[in-house]
Design an enzyme around this catalytic site. Structure first.
Site, short mmCIF file in Angstrom:
data_model
loop_
_atom_site.label_atom_id
_atom_site.label_comp_id
_atom_site.label_asym_id
_atom_site.label_seq_id
_atom_site.Cartn_x
_atom_site.Cartn_y
_atom_site.Cartn_z
N CYS A 13 33.82 54.39 35.07
CA CYS A 13 34.29 53.01 34.82
C CYS A 13 33.61 52.69 33.54
CB CYS A 13 34.38 52.16 35.80
SG CYS A 13 35.06 50.35 35.35
N GLN A 57 30.02 35.05 36.86
CA GLN A 57 30.62 35.58 35.98
C GLN A 57 30.50 37.17 35.81
OE1 GLN A 57 32.27 33.66 33.61
NE2 GLN A 57 31.73 31.62 34.31
N ASP A 109 33.98 23.88 34.30
CA ASP A 109 34.36 25.32 34.20
C ASP A 109 35.09 25.49 35.32
OD1 ASP A 109 34.48 27.97 33.86
OD2 ASP A 109 32.47 28.50 34.82
N CYS A 160 38.70 30.21 31.67
CA CYS A 160 39.31 31.54 31.62
C CYS A 160 41.02 31.88 31.65
CB CYS A 160 39.01 32.44 33.13
SG CYS A 160 39.64 31.55 34.51
#
Length: 413
Positions: A147, A250, A345, A371
């Site tokens: 990855c 996060q 947030d 986001c």
């Protein structure tokens, strides 16, 4: 019937856009300026791409498997134009809502920096465990062996995680998801989507044995701890915080640090700040180095973790933390009395109910972390209408080579 197309731009979902005889065509994997041939077009979406004239901005992909998924479908785009495109997503979202603000240069993250992954497990036709990411617009799982966006320690654990996944494949249609997080004390794994009808004590014991062999710090099922060798912890500012099972974190430490820095810089000089949708304290602890903090979040386990973390830190301003559903019971101007700045947030849905309450506060500065540019601009429009000016928006490329973009917006009265 094959079709030759000229790609004019890249759309919001990362597909090349062209105009065919029947209108707009979405071409996955194509870049602006390229001439391509596709095998077919169904409902405006092309399949079977051959690049006839490649763009000068086309680069080799780090992982062909990831190119099929929504995790990193834009690896083939050179860094400069890719980051420009990501920033443009924020610019266009602001323009659609009629918001005028400076949009700063996007903050990039490095490859091999992600510390969280959601891995899907299936049993293949040969009976073997397939562990990977879902293909775009499909339930098919693309197996991964490496990855390029993830921390090497996560990559090294993939074979062991594949073995652990086997214990949770209950029944022919079983489709569990492994949420794995790299913490300071090792890997924390929370598994969701398990068929409970076939789940048994024997299977749980088998899963625990496999987790121990893989040296996982903790294994949980839908947030319920099955085994813990070490408490998973992370550092937020000066605090060491014990993460709750399945808790939010996060995705990339680089992005987290950049967003925390922007928030602290924006509130410079204030004495009291509210940190709303605070989670386990991502922003709370950096903010508490310069101001006293009211921290609130709907997750009781996250607030408990925040309080435990506060006990490990010295030299901070006072922190008042509370578990509260800010969607159903947002903090009112009365609750926010004396607050000079607000940081919020929220999840992707945004913070509409809480934002409506902010208009009655005396806060001079508000920092919105998001986001989802679409819900951010909705909330931003409400704040601007209540008297704040959207001063600056900084995009953050937390999810490298994906179509997702984070941002930090600063509002001032």
């Amino acid at each position: 019937m094959s079709l030759d197309l000229l790609i004019g731009s890249v759309g919001h979902q990362g597909d090349g856009l062209a105009t065919g005889s029947d209108g707009r065509v979405f071409v996955p994997g194509a870049l602006p300026g390229e001439r391509v041939r596709v095998d077919r077009v169904v409902d405006g979406r092309a399949d079977g791409l051959t690049v006839l004239e490649p763009s000068a901005d086309r680069v080799p992909v780090a992982s062909t498997a990831h190119a099929e998924t929504g995790v990193a479908p834009l690896q083939h785009w050179a860094t400069g134009p890719y980051l420009d495109w990501k920033r443009s997503l924020v610019v266009e979202a602001l323009e659609r809502e009629g918001l005028d603000a400076e949009v700063a240069a996007i903050i990039p993250v490095s490859p091999a920096s992600r510390r969280r992954l959601a891995l899907h497990a299936r049993r293949g036709e040969d009976g073997q465990v397939v562990l990977g990411f879902k293909a775009r617009r499909s339930w098919r799982v693309v197996p991964i062996e490496t990855c390029p966006v993830s921390d090497p320690r996560l990559v090294a654990a993939l074979p062991a995680l594949r073995k652990v996944a086997e214990a949770f494949l209950v029944g022919a249609r079983s489709a569990p998801t492994l949420h794995v997080t790299l913490t300071d004390t090792g890997l924390d794994l929370d598994v969701t989507g398990v068929e409970k009808r076939g789940w048994s004590r024997d299977r749980a014991q088998h899963a625990v044995r496999l987790a121990m062999q893989a040296d996982l710090a903790r294994l949980s099922l839908d947030g319920e701890v099955l085994a813990m060798q070490r408490q998973p912890t992370v550092r937020f500012g000066r605090a060491t915080v014990p993460l709750p099972p399945g808790g939010f974190l996060q995705a990339a430490p680089e992005a987290e640090a950049a967003m925390a820095r922007l928030a602290v810089e924006a509130i410079e000089g204030v004495k009291r700040v509210a940190d709303l949708f605070c989670g386990a304290g991502t922003f709370t602890f950096p903010l508490a180095e310069v101001a006293s903090v009211i921290a609130a979040d709907g997750s009781a386990s996250a607030i408990a973790a925040l309080k435990a973390g506060a006990a490990t830190a010295s030299g901070l301003k006072p922190i008042e933390a509370q578990a509260r559903d800010l969607f159903r019971r947002p903090l009112s101007p009365f609750h926010l009395k004396g607050v000079e700045a607000i940081v919020f947030d929220p999840p992707r849905a945004g913070a509409q109910a809480q934002v409506e309450q902010m208009s009655g506060t005396k806060a001079e500065v508000i920092v919105g972390v998001s986001c989802n540019p679409q819900t951010f601009v909705r909330d931003a429009r409400a704040l601007v209408g209540a008297g704040w000016r959207l001063e600056r928006v900084t995009p953050v490329d937390q999810f490298l080579w994906s179509t997702h973009v984070e941002l930090v917006g600063v509002f001032r009265r």
